[in-house]
Scaffold this active site. Structure first.
Site, PDB file in Angstrom:
ATOM      1  N   VAL A  14      32.403  -1.291  42.237  1.00 49.07           N
ATOM      2  CA  VAL A  14      33.056  -1.905  43.400  1.00 49.07           C
ATOM      3  C   VAL A  14      33.700  -0.854  44.305  1.00 49.07           C
ATOM      4  CG1 VAL A  14      34.806  -3.557  44.137  1.00 49.07           C
ATOM      5  CG2 VAL A  14      33.420  -4.060  42.128  1.00 49.07           C
ATOM      6  N   VAL A 145      37.892 -13.233  43.354  1.00 52.97           N
ATOM      7  CA  VAL A 145      37.297 -14.540  43.024  1.00 52.97           C
ATOM      8  C   VAL A 145      35.959 -14.671  43.736  1.00 52.97           C
ATOM      9  CG1 VAL A 145      37.589 -17.039  43.066  1.00 52.97           C
ATOM     10  CG2 VAL A 145      39.585 -15.559  42.744  1.00 52.97           C
ATOM     11  N   GLY A 147      33.436 -12.602  44.109  1.00 50.86           N
ATOM     12  CA  GLY A 147      32.899 -11.423  44.806  1.00 50.86           C
ATOM     13  C   GLY A 147      32.873 -11.543  46.306  1.00 50.86           C
ATOM     14  N   GLU A 203      31.279  -7.637  33.197  1.00 50.30           N
ATOM     15  CA  GLU A 203      32.516  -6.865  33.079  1.00 50.30           C
ATOM     16  C   GLU A 203      32.313  -5.743  32.068  1.00 50.30           C
ATOM     17  OE1 GLU A 203      35.368  -7.556  34.988  1.00 50.30           O
ATOM     18  OE2 GLU A 203      33.786  -8.738  35.904  1.00 50.30           O
ATOM     19  N   LYS A 218      39.406 -16.408  37.338  1.00 52.17           N
ATOM     20  CA  LYS A 218      39.173 -16.791  38.740  1.00 52.17           C
ATOM     21  C   LYS A 218      39.761 -18.168  39.030  1.00 52.17           C
ATOM     22  CE  LYS A 218      35.105 -13.894  38.838  1.00 52.17           C
ATOM     23  NZ  LYS A 218      33.701 -13.810  38.436  1.00 52.17           N
TER      24      LYS A 218
HETATM   25  P1  NDP Z   1      33.425   0.138  36.988  1.00 57.04           P
HETATM   26  O1  NDP Z   1      33.629   0.419  35.563  1.00 57.04           O
HETATM   27  O2  NDP Z   1      32.053   0.231  37.549  1.00 57.04           O
HETATM   28  O3  NDP Z   1      34.356   1.082  37.867  1.00 57.04           O
HETATM   29  C1  NDP Z   1      35.644   1.511  37.481  1.00 57.04           C
HETATM   30  C2  NDP Z   1      35.757   2.971  37.899  1.00 57.04           C
HETATM   31  O4  NDP Z   1      37.098   3.402  37.726  1.00 57.04           O
HETATM   32  C3  NDP Z   1      34.854   3.877  37.058  1.00 57.04           C
HETATM   33  O5  NDP Z   1      34.197   4.794  37.904  1.00 57.04           O
HETATM   34  C4  NDP Z   1      35.853   4.567  36.139  1.00 57.04           C
HETATM   35  O6  NDP Z   1      35.410   5.793  35.678  1.00 57.04           O
HETATM   36  C5  NDP Z   1      37.039   4.682  37.076  1.00 57.04           C
HETATM   37  N1  NDP Z   1      38.291   4.912  36.386  1.00 57.04           N
HETATM   38  C6  NDP Z   1      38.661   4.509  35.148  1.00 57.04           C
HETATM   39  N2  NDP Z   1      39.891   4.922  34.880  1.00 57.04           N
HETATM   40  C7  NDP Z   1      40.317   5.627  35.942  1.00 57.04           C
HETATM   41  C8  NDP Z   1      41.506   6.324  36.238  1.00 57.04           C
HETATM   42  N3  NDP Z   1      42.506   6.391  35.377  1.00 57.04           N
HETATM   43  N4  NDP Z   1      41.610   6.913  37.449  1.00 57.04           N
HETATM   44  C9  NDP Z   1      40.589   6.863  38.320  1.00 57.04           C
HETATM   45  N5  NDP Z   1      39.428   6.223  38.082  1.00 57.04           N
HETATM   46  C10 NDP Z   1      39.298   5.618  36.908  1.00 57.04           C
HETATM   47  O7  NDP Z   1      34.029  -1.307  37.263  1.00 57.04           O
HETATM   48  P2  NDP Z   1      33.702  -2.286  38.479  1.00 57.04           P
HETATM   49  O8  NDP Z   1      33.651  -1.532  39.746  1.00 57.04           O
HETATM   50  O9  NDP Z   1      32.556  -3.153  38.125  1.00 57.04           O
HETATM   51  O10 NDP Z   1      34.992  -3.220  38.459  1.00 57.04           O
HETATM   52  C11 NDP Z   1      36.213  -2.813  39.032  1.00 57.04           C
HETATM   53  C12 NDP Z   1      37.083  -4.046  39.190  1.00 57.04           C
HETATM   54  O11 NDP Z   1      36.451  -4.962  40.074  1.00 57.04           O
HETATM   55  C13 NDP Z   1      37.336  -4.819  37.899  1.00 57.04           C
HETATM   56  O12 NDP Z   1      38.647  -5.299  37.914  1.00 57.04           O
HETATM   57  C14 NDP Z   1      36.327  -5.952  37.955  1.00 57.04           C
HETATM   58  O13 NDP Z   1      36.743  -7.083  37.233  1.00 57.04           O
HETATM   59  C15 NDP Z   1      36.331  -6.231  39.435  1.00 57.04           C
HETATM   60  N6  NDP Z   1      35.138  -6.900  39.959  1.00 57.04           N
HETATM   61  C16 NDP Z   1      33.897  -6.372  39.704  1.00 57.04           C
HETATM   62  C17 NDP Z   1      32.786  -6.956  40.260  1.00 57.04           C
HETATM   63  C18 NDP Z   1      31.423  -6.366  40.073  1.00 57.04           C
HETATM   64  O14 NDP Z   1      30.476  -6.867  40.693  1.00 57.04           O
HETATM   65  N7  NDP Z   1      31.248  -5.308  39.284  1.00 57.04           N
HETATM   66  C19 NDP Z   1      32.884  -8.157  41.104  1.00 57.04           C
HETATM   67  C20 NDP Z   1      34.238  -8.609  41.326  1.00 57.04           C
HETATM   68  C21 NDP Z   1      35.315  -7.998  40.756  1.00 57.04           C
HETATM   69  P3  NDP Z   1      34.509   5.788  34.320  1.00 57.04           P
HETATM   70  O15 NDP Z   1      33.220   5.141  34.671  1.00 57.04           O
HETATM   71  O16 NDP Z   1      34.359   7.186  33.992  1.00 57.04           O
HETATM   72  O17 NDP Z   1      35.287   5.042  33.284  1.00 57.04           O
HETATM   73  N1  HSE Z   2      31.494 -10.162  35.767  1.00 59.26           N
HETATM   74  C1  HSE Z   2      31.696 -10.949  36.928  1.00 59.26           C
HETATM   75  C2  HSE Z   2      30.600 -11.998  37.014  1.00 59.26           C
HETATM   76  C3  HSE Z   2      31.692 -10.057  38.146  1.00 59.26           C
HETATM   77  O1  HSE Z   2      29.632 -11.913  36.269  1.00 59.26           O
HETATM   78  O2  HSE Z   2      30.719 -12.920  37.811  1.00 59.26           O
HETATM   79  C4  HSE Z   2      32.225 -10.751  39.347  1.00 59.26           C
HETATM   80  O3  HSE Z   2      33.499 -11.179  39.192  1.00 59.26           O
END
Ligand code: NDP
Ligand code: HSE
Length: 438
Positions: A14, A145, A147, A203, A218
């Protein structure tokens, strides 16, 4: 005009999408916000990998070397201390003390916060919204909620002149993708989950998806907005799709239904009945035709009637676009944005307490009179049967479905207990109970 400066913490699926859109649409965002909007800094543990994955300039990460947790924390501290940064995007995810602490410190440092972190908002939303109010800053959470679907904005702003009566929908893309793949391609649960993970829908902990927890987060956020209900996550009844089998999906199809993970909440006076769980959705209901990772939300309002929103519930640029919408809105209105307040009064109750039509799937020994035994026990509880369907028997097993008129789940459980008391030997598996959504 002074640019509105943004830092992104966590440049994964994200966060990377947010950064890429901010760079690609810089001029358009400035026009929408009425001022320049600048991506000033990124923090990630693996800058080179993240920069390559999302096509971002490595300079924004402050260096090329991989960071330890302590180094990332130090860079984050420097961002929080930088008076030039107006808004921080939290896309690290999770509910660790570290992530919660960072969010609180962003607000205490007098910066706006935007996050996609539904788990954190569902579990600690009360504290975070209070911290935002205390700091006089905005907390953007459109991405948390469904996306890319602008459901937060619609409920918060678009429905401000109305009263939401009920809100329901498909809010977990991973579960919906799994059920759709199992139905369309006949593959098993594990294979379908693996595909969903490869596509980046799931997730970090996929049990949150398949166990219903993510959809529960959500719905907890939505009921705060729609009904002013605080802390719903603590008591919301949640079940997931991990027990749904290919056989259940086949029976559902024969009953003219699709099984979907449904979030449902409806208000009656000061009571909000809500739950998350698999339901048999009748083919006549549009939700039965929402497939793949697509999400859909249906709201019924007192004055304006029915509203339907359908769109992408997950994905890098999809979810990133929702966070960028928050950034633009906060750059435009800043401190004038009103965070959603909880109201005293509303109480949460389990949907099970409301009469609902149910389908009960029986897998029993194939003995004479078995359907009579089952249907008599159901009738004896005062439950009116709508349909008995899909009678399949193999000599060993009889698999059949009983669809009821509206009744309570507890009355069905009583009927099952009576059958068991008479013939404990006939159940080959625990009967499965699915609410039916017309
Ligand atoms: P990811 O795991 O892809 O991204 C998280 C990133 O944060 C990774 O690059 C991770 O690095 C980095 N990270 C972890 N710890 C630290 C730190 N201490 N400082 C800086 N960077 C750090 O997760 P997502 O992007 O999928 O999800 C992020 C959020 O968005 C979550 O809360 C999720 O529930 C929410 N979300 C996700 C959706 C989706 O489509 N994926 C949709 C809607 C909401 P590393 O990979 O090395 O651990
Ligand atoms: N893991 C979540 C899903 C990502 O599958 O809907 C979006 O919130």
């Amino acid at each position: 005009m002074k640019p509105f400066k943004v830092a992104v913490l966590g440049c994964g699926t994200v966060g990377g999408g947010v950064a890429r859109i901010m760079l690609e649409r810089k001029e358009a965002l400035a026009l929408s916000a009425g001022r320049p909007v600048e991506l000033a800094a990124l923090v990630d543990l693996f800058p080179v990998r993240s920069a390559a994955r999302h096509g971002l300039p490595i300079g924004l990460f402050g260096g090329e070397s991989d960071l330890s947790g302590a180094q990332a924390a130090a860079r984050t501290d420097a961002i929080l201390a930088d008076p030039e940064i107006d808004l921080v995007v939290e896309t690290m995810g999770g509910t660790s003390d570290y992530v919660r602490g960072v969010c609180e410190r962003v607000l205490a440092a007098g910066k706006h916060l935007a996050t996609a972190n539904k788990a954190l908002l569902a579990e600690r939303g009360d504290e975070l919204f209070a911290a935002a109010d205390k700091a006089g800053k905005a907390l953007g959470f459109e991405a948390a909620v469904c996306g890319a679907i602008p459901v937060i904005r619609v409920v918060k702003e678009g429905f401000a002149g109305d009263e939401v009566l009920s809100i329901s929908g498909i809010m977990n893309g991973t579960s919906n993708y799994i059920l759709s793949k199992m139905t369309a391609e006949g593959i098993g649960f594990d294979e379908a989950l693996k595909l969903a993970q490869e596509k980046g829908y799931a997730e970090a902990d996929p049990t949150l998806d398949v166990g219903g927890g993510d959809a529960g987060h959500k719905l907890s956020i939505l009921v705060r907005l729609a009904f002013g209900l605080a802390g719903a996550n603590r008591t919301l009844a949640v079940s997931g799709v991990s027990d749904v089998t290919k056989a259940d999906l086949r029976v559902a199809a024969e009953m003219d239904c699709a099984i979907k993970l449904i979030c449902h909440a409806q208000r009656s006076g000061d009571i909000v009945y809500a739950s998350v769980g698999p339901m048999m959705v009748k083919r006549s209901n549009f939700l039965s035709r929402i497939d793949g990772a697509t999400n859909a939300v249906r709201a019924m309002n007192r004055y304006s009637g029915e509203h339907i929103l359908v769109g992408k519930g997950a994905g890098s640029l999809e979810t990133g676009s929702a966070i960028v919408a928050d950034i633009v809105s906060i750059a435009r209105y800043g401190e004038r944005i009103v965070n959603p307040a909880a109201r005293p009064g509303p109480q949460l109750r389990n949907m099970d307490e409301l009469p609902f039509p149910y389908t009960v799937l029986f897998d029993t020994a194939d003995v004479p009179g078995i359907t009579g035994l089952v249907t008599t026990a159901i009738g004896d509880q005062g439950i009116n049967i709508d349909t008995v369907g899909h009678n399949m028997h193999s000599g060993e097993a009889a698999v059949f479905a009983v669809e009821t008129m509206p009744c309570t789940r507890s009355s069905i459980l009583k009927a099952i207990a009576v059958i068991r008391a008479h013939r404990a030997d006939i159940f080959r598996a625990e009967p499965k109970i699915f609410p039916v959504l017309y």
